[in-house]
Design an enzyme around this catalytic site. Structure first.
Site, PDB file in Angstrom:
ATOM      1  N   LYS B  82       0.844  -1.201   0.000  1.00 20.79           N
ATOM      2  CA  LYS B  82       0.000   0.000   0.000  1.00 20.79           C
ATOM      3  C   LYS B  82       0.874   1.242   0.000  1.00 20.79           C
ATOM      4  O   LYS B  82       1.906   1.281   0.673  1.00 20.79           O
ATOM      5  CB  LYS B  82      -0.893  -0.048   1.243  1.00 20.79           C
ATOM      6  CG  LYS B  82      -1.954   1.037   1.342  1.00 20.79           C
ATOM      7  CD  LYS B  82      -2.812   0.803   2.592  1.00 20.79           C
ATOM      8  CE  LYS B  82      -3.897   1.846   2.764  1.00 20.79           C
ATOM      9  NZ  LYS B  82      -4.729   1.591   3.969  1.00 20.79           N
ATOM     10  N   SER B 157      -9.650   1.687   3.188  1.00 22.53           N
ATOM     11  CA  SER B 157      -8.799   2.460   2.303  1.00 22.53           C
ATOM     12  C   SER B 157      -7.799   1.630   1.509  1.00 22.53           C
ATOM     13  O   SER B 157      -7.239   2.127   0.531  1.00 22.53           O
ATOM     14  CB  SER B 157      -8.022   3.512   3.121  1.00 22.53           C
ATOM     15  OG  SER B 157      -7.163   2.863   4.035  1.00 22.53           O
ATOM     16  N   SER B 181      -9.735  -0.785   7.338  1.00 21.38           N
ATOM     17  CA  SER B 181      -9.192  -0.518   6.000  1.00 21.38           C
ATOM     18  C   SER B 181      -8.533  -1.706   5.318  1.00 21.38           C
ATOM     19  O   SER B 181      -8.221  -1.632   4.128  1.00 21.38           O
ATOM     20  CB  SER B 181      -8.188   0.640   6.058  1.00 21.38           C
ATOM     21  OG  SER B 181      -8.872   1.869   6.041  1.00 21.38           O
TER      22      SER B 181
END
Lengths: 107, 474
Positions: B82, B157, B181
């Site tokens: 990420k 996210s 997330s």
């Protein structure tokens, strides 16, 4: 809890974020509805906390790291310098902390 | 299950094919890069791809293997990270214009650990700006699409990581989870996503959102793969003082699973098909001998409100470093104060600024006791509730999310509705316990996720229970 547009602009000033007029109005309504939701916490009787062992579970920070500078490898140091938005040699350049006195407003 | 290397998708299958000499790391990495080239123009899971470095690293992995110096099951396997986790010498944008040109100065601890295990980093994945969001729509670089249905969001996210894994671009990826997330996008995309116990995995090199809640965790297609990745990531780190030394041992022992179903979590607001899909798995576990009981988790209804006080408070503090001075964009103005404000105006999107304002409000004089302090007290009550529950059950099961993946733009005008997406996931962050989302059926072809939560540092039994869910649905 309802916020006014003035509240939102004051918070924006405190936290150094600029808002447009339409953003200030949108944020006023959105933040107010979020605060209305979280206001339910006020109804929880936290006095119950006193009758129970608190925080028996991990984790807690495992002590503090000693406050001693450690050397920075040269390539990391160079990369940090390269990331400065503005610099003078090896110094970080910033705007002056104190503002120039503004010209007196005419009455 | 024996598969040929052509169709291998899991880390287990790929490392088996590597061990037997059926394929090479270079081949696997080329396939991963080709899949990204082919699919990512539509899905937009990646913000950057490390073609050259990945090829070089894959060649090194193949050399190691040929010399019988392989580093274990992750050696030579492509992994995505990420884009709020630092990979030295590469961009780390956090999905924000503020860091559009920022180059990471060093590797995050988790990235070091991946490298030491031989994993090949193939790229950085898209996310909601600074990990603030549940749809990956707030990325400054455009949204990610759900590979199952491109009209829908992948969740967030960590939506880029979830989409990259679900579409077969990489077998596994790292996400970060502050309120759900990792688990919510895993649920929306039909993969496995796990948030470790607070203190299990070092956050050094993770761009902080809410430091008392943030954890980094694995996203993969199987529970075994997620556990393998977790076992590599976990462990103490002198650079993150919250990490503790708890040795990790996987648990493959046969035992009767005791499942708690919290009565608070099955009320209004859940899609009926989601409820049925999750209860279907619970019933199948029961048929295989699990003991299922309804439990009471007092105050757990308050977890979302606690989260939406504590998180913005910590966000407002953590985001103050983005002031346009030492890194990130600087927009010059007449004074220092105006320069900071205009840099933040240009650099930070609406959701980030909204949370900064909320946090600034909740921490301000006259409101601190009513909001922050009260939320901390209720947080302790919630933790105590879980502590009591785990005396009688091994895991607590809920749906991961109240609905399946929603359509793009559905909640863009209504942040509170978006926040309600997190209603089942935030509890684990507020309590600091580990939690995992595993696929559990579908509604109209859209994946449903089942969430298991376990006691502090009992990830081994959590993974074992998650494997049982996988087995009964196989």
């Amino acid at each position: 809890m309802k916020l006014s547009t003035e509240d939102v602009l004051h918070l924006a000033d405190l936290s150094r974020v600029e808002l447009t007029a339409s953003e200030a109005e949108a944020f006023r309504d959105e933040c107010s509805s979020i605060l209305d939701y979280v206001d339910r916490l006020g109804n929880v009787d936290a006095a119950e906390l006193r009758s129970m062992k608190s925080e028996s579970r991990p984790p807690h920070a495992d002590g503090w790291r000693s406050d001693v500078p450690t050397p920075c490898p040269k390539d990391a140091r160079d990369a940090i310098l390269a990331a400065f938005p503005d610099r003078s040699g090896e110094y970080l350049k910033t705007p002056a902390v104190f503002e120039r006195p503004k010209k007196e407003k005419r009455a | 299950m024996k598969t040929t290397s052509e169709h291998a998708r899991t880390i287990g299958e790929l490392s088996g094919a590597l061990a037997s000499g059926e394929t090479s790391s270079s081949e696997i990495v080329e396939r991963s890069l080709a899949a990204i080239r082919e699919k990512d123009a539509d899905i937009h899971a990646f913000l950057s791809v490390f073609d050259d470095d990945a090829r070089t690293e894959a060649a090194h992995a193949d050399t190691r293997r040929s010399k019988r110096m392989g580093r274990g099951p992750l050696d030579g396997i492509p992994v995505a990270v990420k884009d709020n986790i630092l990979v030295r010498g590469n961009a780390c944008t956090a999905g924000s214009r503020m860091l559009g040109d920022y180059i990471a100065v060093e590797d995050a601890t988790v990235v070091k650990k991946l490298r030491d295990a031989g994993a090949i980093l193939v790229g950085k994945t898209n996310l909601d700006e600074f990990a603030m969001g549940s749809s990956t729509e707030s990325s400054a670089f455009g949204p990610t699409k759900n590979p199952v249905d491109p009209t829908r969001v992948p969740g967030g996210s960590s939506g880029g990581s979830a989409a990259a894994v679900a579409s077969g671009m990489v077998p596994a990826a790292l996400g970060s989870d502050t309120g759900g997330s990792i688990r919510q996008p895993a649920s929306f995309c039909g993969i496995v996503g796990m948030k470790p116990t607070y203190g299990r995995v070092s956050r050094y090199g993770l761009l902080a959102m809410a430091s008392s809640l943030d954890q980094i965790g694995p996203m993969a297609t199987t529970v075994d793969d997620a556990e393998l990745l977790f076992s590599v990531l976990c462990g103490p780190d002198p650079k993150d003082q919250t990490t503790v030394a708890h040795p990790y041992e996987p648990d493959h022992a046969e035992r009767r699973l005791r499942i708690g179903i919290p009565k608070q979590a099955w009320g209004e607001g859940i899609d009926g098909a989601v409820r049925d899909a999750v209860m279907g798995t619970v019933r199948r576990l029961e048929e295989r001998g699990a003991a299922v009981r309804e439990i009471d988790l007092p105050w757990s209804d308050e977890a979302l409100a606690v989260y939406y006080v504590l998180m913005p408070c910590e966000v407002s503090a953590n985001m103050s470093r983005y002031d346009g001075m030492r890194y990130g964009i600087r927009v010059a103005a007449d004074s220092l104060k105006e320069t900071v404000a205009s840099s933040r105006r240009q650099g930070l999107g609406a959701e980030v600024r909204r949370r900064i304002l909320l946090g600034t409000f909740a921490l301000s004089h006259g409101y601190f006791d009513a909001y922050y302090l009260q939320a901390k007290k209720v947080q302790t009550l919630i933790r105590t509730g879980y502590e009591q529950a785990f005396r009688d059950v091994d895991v607590v099961i809920t749906p991961t999310t109240p609905t399946v993946a929603f359509t793009a733009g559905e909640f863009s005008q209504d942040p509170l509705q978006m926040y309600l997406q997190d209603v089942f996931t935030v509890s684990a962050n507020v309590a600091g316990i580990p939690a995992i989302s595993v696929p559990s059926g579908a509604k109209d072809g859209l994946p449903v996720g089942l969430q298991l939560m376990g006691p502090w540092f009992k990830e081994a039994s959590l993974f074992a229970a998650a494997r049982m869910c996988e087995d009964v649905n196989a």
